[in-house]
Write a protein that holds these residues in place. Structure first.
Motif, PDB file in Angstrom:
ATOM      1  N   PRO A 176      40.441  35.215  39.794  1.00  0.00           N
ATOM      2  CA  PRO A 176      40.938  36.596  39.864  1.00  0.00           C
ATOM      3  C   PRO A 176      39.864  37.542  40.393  1.00  0.00           C
ATOM      4  N   ASP A 177      40.297  38.579  41.132  1.00  0.00           N
ATOM      5  CA  ASP A 177      39.344  39.575  41.622  1.00  0.00           C
ATOM      6  C   ASP A 177      39.181  40.685  40.591  1.00  0.00           C
ATOM      7  N   THR A 178      38.455  41.720  40.958  1.00  0.00           N
ATOM      8  CA  THR A 178      38.168  42.812  40.019  1.00  0.00           C
ATOM      9  C   THR A 178      39.410  43.605  39.643  1.00  0.00           C
ATOM     10  N   HIS A 179      40.474  43.489  40.455  1.00  0.00           N
ATOM     11  CA  HIS A 179      41.737  44.179  40.163  1.00  0.00           C
ATOM     12  C   HIS A 179      42.666  43.308  39.316  1.00  0.00           C
ATOM     13  N   HIS A 180      42.192  42.114  38.941  1.00  0.00           N
ATOM     14  CA  HIS A 180      42.996  41.130  38.202  1.00  0.00           C
ATOM     15  C   HIS A 180      44.167  40.631  39.053  1.00  0.00           C
ATOM     16  N   ASP A 181      43.957  40.611  40.355  1.00  0.00           N
ATOM     17  CA  ASP A 181      44.925  40.003  41.269  1.00  0.00           C
ATOM     18  C   ASP A 181      44.696  38.498  41.272  1.00  0.00           C
TER      19      ASP A 181
ATOM     20  N   GLU B 284      52.376  38.869  40.531  1.00  0.00           N
ATOM     21  CA  GLU B 284      51.894  39.882  41.468  1.00  0.00           C
ATOM     22  C   GLU B 284      52.240  41.311  41.073  1.00  0.00           C
ATOM     23  N   GLY B 285      53.077  41.487  40.061  1.00  0.00           N
ATOM     24  CA  GLY B 285      53.526  42.827  39.706  1.00  0.00           C
ATOM     25  C   GLY B 285      52.367  43.764  39.383  1.00  0.00           C
TER      26      GLY B 285
ATOM     27  N   THR C  26      47.034  44.005  54.388  1.00  0.00           N
ATOM     28  CA  THR C  26      48.386  43.770  53.874  1.00  0.00           C
ATOM     29  C   THR C  26      48.407  43.773  52.352  1.00  0.00           C
ATOM     30  N   ALA C  27      47.511  43.011  51.727  1.00  0.00           N
ATOM     31  CA  ALA C  27      47.503  42.902  50.265  1.00  0.00           C
ATOM     32  C   ALA C  27      47.176  44.244  49.619  1.00  0.00           C
ATOM     33  N   ASN C  28      46.233  44.981  50.203  1.00  0.00           N
ATOM     34  CA  ASN C  28      45.878  46.299  49.661  1.00  0.00           C
ATOM     35  C   ASN C  28      47.059  47.250  49.713  1.00  0.00           C
ATOM     36  N   LEU C  29      47.764  47.253  50.831  1.00  0.00           N
ATOM     37  CA  LEU C  29      48.871  48.191  51.018  1.00  0.00           C
ATOM     38  C   LEU C  29      50.056  47.859  50.138  1.00  0.00           C
ATOM     39  N   ARG C  30      50.138  46.612  49.665  1.00  0.00           N
ATOM     40  CA  ARG C  30      51.203  46.242  48.731  1.00  0.00           C
ATOM     41  C   ARG C  30      50.895  46.701  47.318  1.00  0.00           C
ATOM     42  N   LYS C  31      49.599  46.893  47.018  1.00  0.00           N
ATOM     43  CA  LYS C  31      49.197  47.099  45.639  1.00  0.00           C
ATOM     44  C   LYS C  31      48.576  48.456  45.345  1.00  0.00           C
ATOM     45  N   GLU C  32      48.362  49.263  46.372  1.00  0.00           N
ATOM     46  CA  GLU C  32      47.801  50.589  46.149  1.00  0.00           C
ATOM     47  C   GLU C  32      48.189  51.505  47.301  1.00  0.00           C
ATOM     48  N   LEU C  33      47.958  52.786  47.105  1.00  0.00           N
ATOM     49  CA  LEU C  33      48.250  53.748  48.154  1.00  0.00           C
ATOM     50  C   LEU C  33      47.336  53.515  49.354  1.00  0.00           C
ATOM     51  N   PRO C  34      47.801  53.870  50.549  1.00  0.00           N
ATOM     52  CA  PRO C  34      46.938  53.701  51.723  1.00  0.00           C
ATOM     53  C   PRO C  34      45.643  54.500  51.602  1.00  0.00           C
ATOM     54  N   ARG C  35      44.594  53.929  52.155  1.00  0.00           N
ATOM     55  CA  ARG C  35      43.335  54.646  52.346  1.00  0.00           C
ATOM     56  C   ARG C  35      43.120  54.770  53.845  1.00  0.00           C
ATOM     57  N   ILE C  36      42.530  55.869  54.264  1.00  0.00           N
ATOM     58  CA  ILE C  36      42.437  56.160  55.693  1.00  0.00           C
ATOM     59  C   ILE C  36      41.008  55.950  56.186  1.00  0.00           C
TER      60      ILE C  36
ATOM     61  N   GLY D  43      53.802  47.929  44.896  1.00  0.00           N
ATOM     62  CA  GLY D  43      54.734  47.069  44.175  1.00  0.00           C
ATOM     63  C   GLY D  43      56.063  46.871  44.862  1.00  0.00           C
ATOM     64  N   ALA D  44      56.283  47.510  46.006  1.00  0.00           N
ATOM     65  CA  ALA D  44      57.561  47.350  46.710  1.00  0.00           C
ATOM     66  C   ALA D  44      57.689  45.925  47.251  1.00  0.00           C
TER      67      ALA D  44
END
Length: 669
Positions: A226-231, A122-123, A497-507, A394-395
């Motif tokens: 895997p998705d387009t982000h290679h997650d 997941e890193g 949840t998954a988005n916020l773990r892997k990228e900055l928030p979008r509003i 990544g936190a």
């Protein structure tokens, strides 16, 4: 009955075999011959538990990892090349090198079986690695044994025991990489199995023993696409990309809200650069600088007699006593350049060290490892600003955010990215105005210009999305607090949840003006609570033992003194009574509402942060004492400050929970 030597074993550094010649050929000729044979052989199966190490944790240890130019070059050409992460230091971990080495070594076909840190699954920095693995292999089998001890709360309990016991705090995975040139599958087939929640080490190992092999998991494998982000795990919601980006330093997005942002201060020597006592902090910094200067003088005069040192020479001959100094690579480089160090190069200020925890900070480019863009947010002691600090990608903790009004530490919110209300800058000189400085009409008394950190274009976009045409547009304050409100909406945190773990928030945009102003007002109320937490009304706590009045002739300093043992709940494990807190030897608080613990920030309840941080703590390496009682007496002028802070944060928690409850019906799409 006699020992028979296995002829295939070699004394060697496996990674170095590709990089250099045999350095011990003359000493161990048989070993050297076998080494040559192995390099020439076709290897089809590689099995092992490679070393796990991303590098030395502390420059005082003087134990850097070996460098492998050829292998590191392969990492750069593959895993690092395709990674979207800005910081890729985790790709230097030895187990990552091992996977890259083995992938190359088996050639066109073969099998690799490794037991490794499961962080690569997941890193963020390993997204390029996952892309390469999916392209280089025909199938991958992953058995995730979990056991991540760097998580907290129920997530930590769900991770269960570690397969290596106390030998590792990292999660563990068993992985088989198969390269079959005759495979008829289109693309790589990725099969995954999670060992399960809440299992002890013994239970996990018993299950593995029962599996015996991949066939023992027949019917239990989950196939991953895997998705387009290679997650591979916890894949993101694609709808998140339709929202507006908070910030983008790489210039990949045109529609962003903030002009600039920064991470919090990273000192790499917190014990030296932070302290509850300003006097103690000043003493510690002066002592470390004196030692640095004495080392600089000693190495130049006694060891190298004035010639320039190399970094390796500094590491070899410098005094690494952690009670005298905390070295970083940059500070050793300064020493190698014979660069003087002075206490005047920094300033002492007050910083937000952890949630609801202020300490004095020695803020310095030289003795803080990274200050990032903090000087644009807080350029001088009295500079005013508000900063929304959010958990960085990544936190290991769940997403959270916190509004602060002082310099935040990097871990105030885990690896915090800080989005400010204001940006400060010095005006640029030009030919028409050669002496722009203090007194210039556009500057403050310190010579700085202040501008809104929120882009005008963002205000226009939000105004248009709300149906506003040529009429009144929203203000930057409105949008700033709207953002803070959105980041607390329960459905937003849950859905993305998954988005916020892997990228900055979008509003997201509001459905109408009413929703916008409702969220802006909620964000404003939350912000006032979180910034002014020391000024809110104390929760009316009651006492099982002790009270607000010192007994038996005790002085207030002795009565309210927090101890080296942190505040705690009575009981053990799940039997702990959270309605009570043992404050110190003579005071026990009772009647704390259960719902007060529902306000979680940076992986813990706000109350837990007070309990953990208001104490006397001695750093193991430096032996520096950091005494919260000194902040109470010297800075706040109130020995009861830790107890009052606890009562105030209970109020903050309850009020925060109430406001967040009003946001529960809001959903974004």
């Amino acid at each position: 009955d006699e020992y028979e030597r296995f002829p295939g074993i070699i004394l060697t550094d496996t990674f170095e075999m590709q990089d250099s010649e045999d350095m011990i050929a003359d000493i161990l000729p048989e070993n050297s011959e076998q080494r040559k044979r192995q390099k020439e052989a076709q290897i089809r199966v590689i099995v092992g538990n490679p070393p796990w190490s991303a590098g030395q944790k502390d420059e005082n240890d003087a134990a850097q990892n070996q460098s492998y130019p050829v292998l590191n070059g392969r990492i750069e050409q593959s895993y690092a090349r395709y990674s979207t992460a800005k910081l890729k230091i985790s790709l230097r971990d030895s187990y990552i090198l091992a996977i890259r080495w083995a992938s190359d070594r088996i050639g066109k076909s073969g099998v690799i079986g490794v037991v490794t840190n499961a962080g690569w699954l997941e890193g963020n920095a390993m997204d390029g690695m996952r892309k390469c693995l999916a392209e280089e292999f025909s199938s991958v089998y992953v058995l995730n044994l979990r056991g991540n001890a760097r998580t907290q709360g129920d997530k930590r309990r769900a991770e269960g025991g570690n397969a290596f016991g106390a030998g590792s705090r990292a999660p563990v995975a068993v992985t088989l990489f198969v390269r079959n040139p005759e495979s008829t599958d289109k693309g790589c087939r990725i099969l995954y199995h999670d060992i399960g929640d809440y299992l002890s080490r013994e239970e996990k190992l018993d299950k593995v023993k029962g599996f015996r092999g991949i066939d023992g998991l027949a019917g239990q494998w989950t196939e991953i696409k895997p998705d387009t982000h290679h997650d591979w795990l916890n894949q993101r919601d694609a709808g998140f990309e339709k929202f507006m980006v908070l910030g983008d330093k790489r210039g990949r997005s045109e529609d962003v809200i903030f002009k600039n942002y920064s991470q919090g201060v990273k000192t790499n020597r917190d014990a030296w650069c932070y302290n509850y006592s300003e006097a103690a902090l000043r003493w510690n910094i002066q002592a470390m600088i004196r030692f640095y200067e004495s080392e600089r003088q000693r190495l130049q005069e006694e060891v190298f007699m004035g010639r320039r040192l190399t970094s390796n020479e500094v590491t070899r001959f410098v005094n690494n006593d952690p009670t005298k100094i905390s070295w970083t690579k940059d500070l050793k480089d300064d020493l190698a350049r014979n660069k003087e160090l002075s206490v005047q190069e920094g300033r002492i200020t007050t910083a937000q060290y952890r949630p609801f925890n202020r300490q004095h900070l020695y803020h310095s480019r030289r003795l803080n490892q990274s200050i990032y863009r903090i000087p644009q947010l807080f350029p001088y002691e009295a500079s005013e600003n508000l900063v929304i600090s959010v958990v960085s990608r990544g936190a290991t903790v769940a997403f959270s955010c916190l509004l602060v009004a002082q310099i935040p530490d990097l871990e105030c919110i885990s690896k915090g990215q800080c989005f400010p209300r204001w940006l400060y800058s010095k005006p640029k000189k030009n030919n028409d105005d050669l002496f722009v400085d203090v007194g210039h009409p556009n500057t403050d008394p310190h010579g700085y210009m202040r501008e809104s950190a929120i882009k005008e274009e963002a205000l226009q976009v939000f105004t248009e999305k709300m149906g506003g045409g040529g009429g009144d547009s929203i203000t930057a304050d409105d949008l700033f607090y709207y953002i803070y409100g959105v980041l607390h909406v329960p459905s937003y945190r849950e859905k993305y949840t998954a988005n916020l773990r892997k990228e900055l928030p979008r509003i997201p945009f509001p459905k109408d003006a009413q929703e916008f102003y409702f969220l802006a007002e909620a964000g404003r109320k939350l912000g006032e609570l979180h910034v002014n937490y020391e000024d809110v009304k104390e929760y009316p706590i009651t006492f099982e033992e002790g009270g607000w009045e010192p007994a038996n002739g005790r002085s207030p300093e002795a009565w309210f003194k927090v101890e080296d043992r942190p505040m705690r709940h009575p009981g053990k494990g799940r039997q702990k009574d959270q309605s009570r807190i043992i404050y110190n030897g003579q005071i026990t608080v009772q009647g704390i509402p259960e719902e007060a613990y529902d306000y979680m920030v940076n992986g813990k309840s706000a109350i837990a942060w007070v309990m953990e941080r208001q104490r006397v703590k001695t750093d193991k390496k430096s032996q520096i004492v950091n005494d919260a009682n000194r902040f109470a007496i010297e800075t706040m002028g109130d020995p009861a400050y830790p107890l009052r802070l606890l009562a105030k944060v209970i109020t903050v928690s309850l009020e925060t929970v109430k406001i967040v409850e009003t946001l529960r019906e809001i959903e974004f799409s």
